[in-house]
Design an enzyme around this catalytic site. Sequence first.
Site, PDB file in Angstrom:
ATOM      1  N   PHE A  87       0.775  -1.240  -0.075  1.00 23.82           N
ATOM      2  CA  PHE A  87       0.036   0.077   0.084  1.00 23.82           C
ATOM      3  C   PHE A  87       0.835   1.231  -0.199  1.00 23.82           C
ATOM      4  CE2 PHE A  87      -2.694   3.069   2.059  1.00 23.82           C
ATOM      5  CZ  PHE A  87      -4.063   2.851   1.201  1.00 23.82           C
ATOM      6  N   ASP A 104       1.748  -5.460   8.533  1.00 24.99           N
ATOM      7  CA  ASP A 104       0.574  -4.587   8.298  1.00 24.99           C
ATOM      8  C   ASP A 104      -0.522  -5.274   8.399  1.00 24.99           C
ATOM      9  OD1 ASP A 104      -1.428  -3.146   7.336  1.00 24.99           O
ATOM     10  OD2 ASP A 104      -0.050  -1.509   6.569  1.00 24.99           O
ATOM     11  N   TYR A 136     -10.880   0.721  11.051  1.00 27.94           N
ATOM     12  CA  TYR A 136     -12.012   1.370  10.422  1.00 27.94           C
ATOM     13  C   TYR A 136     -12.408   0.155   9.043  1.00 27.94           C
ATOM     14  CZ  TYR A 136      -8.410   3.702   7.529  1.00 27.94           C
ATOM     15  OH  TYR A 136      -7.144   3.891   6.871  1.00 27.94           O
ATOM     16  N   LYS A 137     -11.772  -0.846   8.856  1.00 32.91           N
ATOM     17  CA  LYS A 137     -12.021  -1.690   8.019  1.00 32.91           C
ATOM     18  C   LYS A 137     -12.834  -2.898   8.603  1.00 32.91           C
ATOM     19  CE  LYS A 137      -8.340  -0.088   5.181  1.00 32.91           C
ATOM     20  NZ  LYS A 137      -6.809  -0.399   4.954  1.00 32.91           N
ATOM     21  N   ARG A 157     -12.184  -4.413  -6.633  1.00 33.67           N
ATOM     22  CA  ARG A 157     -12.184  -5.198  -5.416  1.00 33.67           C
ATOM     23  C   ARG A 157     -13.609  -5.329  -4.807  1.00 33.67           C
ATOM     24  NH1 ARG A 157      -8.056  -2.658  -0.993  1.00 33.67           N
ATOM     25  NH2 ARG A 157      -9.649  -1.091  -0.906  1.00 33.67           N
TER      26      ARG A 157
HETATM   27  C1  LIG Z   1      -5.903   1.006   4.749  1.00 24.55           C
HETATM   28  C2  LIG Z   1      -4.600   0.746   4.684  1.00 24.55           C
HETATM   29  C3  LIG Z   1      -3.664   1.815   5.285  1.00 24.55           C
HETATM   30  C4  LIG Z   1      -4.077   3.139   5.949  1.00 24.55           C
HETATM   31  O1  LIG Z   1      -3.318   4.016   6.551  1.00 24.55           O
HETATM   32  P1  LIG Z   1      -4.099   5.138   7.337  1.00 24.55           P
HETATM   33  O2  LIG Z   1      -3.158   5.985   7.786  1.00 24.55           O
HETATM   34  O3  LIG Z   1      -5.292   4.880   8.147  1.00 24.55           O
HETATM   35  O4  LIG Z   1      -4.644   6.171   6.127  1.00 24.55           O
HETATM   36  C5  LIG Z   1      -2.355   1.557   5.519  1.00 24.55           C
HETATM   37  N1  LIG Z   1      -2.023   0.468   5.082  1.00 24.55           N
HETATM   38  C6  LIG Z   1      -2.482  -0.530   4.373  1.00 24.55           C
HETATM   39  C7  LIG Z   1      -1.828  -1.808   4.097  1.00 24.55           C
HETATM   40  C8  LIG Z   1      -3.831  -0.422   4.249  1.00 24.55           C
HETATM   41  O5  LIG Z   1      -4.549  -1.404   3.644  1.00 24.55           O
END
Ligand SMILES: *Cc1c(COP(=O)(O)O)cnc(C)c1O
Length: 412
Positions: A133, A210, A235-236, A384
């Site tokens: 990501f 992560d 939040y997921k 997705r």
């Molecule tokens: C959703 C997600 C994030 C989100 O990071 P924020 O700091 O909350 O915006 C980071 N890494 C991965 C792999 C994600 O899926």
Amino acid sequence: MTTAQQTQRPTSAELDAADPLALQREAFYTPDAGQLTSYLDGNSLGRPLKATSANLPKFVEEAWGSRLIRGWDEMWMDEPTRVGDRIGEVTLGAAPGQVTVGDSTSVMLYKLIRAAVDARPGRDEIIIDRDNFPTDRFIIEGIAAERGATIKWIAANPASGVRGTDLDGLLGERTAVVVLSHVAYRSGFLADAKAITAKVHQAGALMLWDLCHSVGSVPLELDEWNVDLAVGCTYKYLNGGPGSPAFAYVNKARQEELQQPIWGWMGADNPFGMTAAYAPAQGIRRFITGTPPVLAMQPLKDMVELIASVGMEAVRTKSIKLTDYAISLAEELLVPHGVEIVTPRNPAERGSHITVDHPHFADVTARLWERGVIPDFRPPHGLRIGLSPLSTSFAEVELGITAIRDVLLELQ
Ligand SMILES: *Cc1c(COP(=O)(O)O)cnc(C)c1O
């Protein structure tokens, strides 16, 4: 597809009728008809629980409104670690004292990766995969620039994800820390966290996972796997609401040797001593920086308790059934129209979303949203389909994938 093959697969109605978790869907807030027909993006933003609609106003009136500043002494100072311990117990396989909640995932990644690099003097390399990501890659680029470290990039197969063998030739005596996503945000590939962590440890490096796309959808055993560090979103699949804070896991055995780089009073040894100089708190509290986002931590507690009531194994069982069903429907309805399924077919190698590729999917997604069918789009061509196990029905999956087929045909 022959009639015989079609009759082998149960219908969505049969699958919903046989689903032991079907009743849990009643726990989620449902918008008025017409606004939503199929929600396939719980992996980006989970749906709110009805309990949260009741509990948030209660928090405003009873905890905040009535206790006011006394609330800090009475309950909120320990809220980051109390909520963290519960996330740890229910979803992470983590004993108490190793999880804290606060900041965004990006900031938590910065704090822990910087701490890891600083804890391995003489080692100046960080390993991450090119398909991770963006925030994970960007944070590491920033840390590398700040610390004069080098990034070693894994070029894994983007249609699957990182395997232990992908570390060969990169991992060595200069590696400080390896950062990988447990479930890949694009392909949904589920990495072998236990084996990869062991391999990283053999090289003397630290491992950070992560967990953004695995917490709340895939059972985790961080203590048993001897993971050093982990970060995840709430939040997921933990349904904490837009911008709810991240959590950080720091293995007890590592806590004293790690010092995070954002020194604030709340992570200091004696926050109300108003001391002249910073000294880190003992234990997990040293990873806190400033006043924790107590209000934003409330909704996720409702989801963690819902997960606790059914157990992560049941969540995972339903997740696999949902992704199996989505893949079989995609094979039947989408593949004949030029769509490619880029998620592993083996359920042991995927999380709770599937990704399908087609050059028209950016336009398709926009049209689906207008109809209340909500997947998401990830460039260049990925659509997705996120299947949040406790809130998604098999009927929704069928409706959504049929709608993808229909819109694709309109555009061809
Ligand atoms: C959703 C997600 C994030 C989100 O990071 P924020 O700091 O909350 O915006 C980071 N890494 C991965 C792999 C994600 O899926």
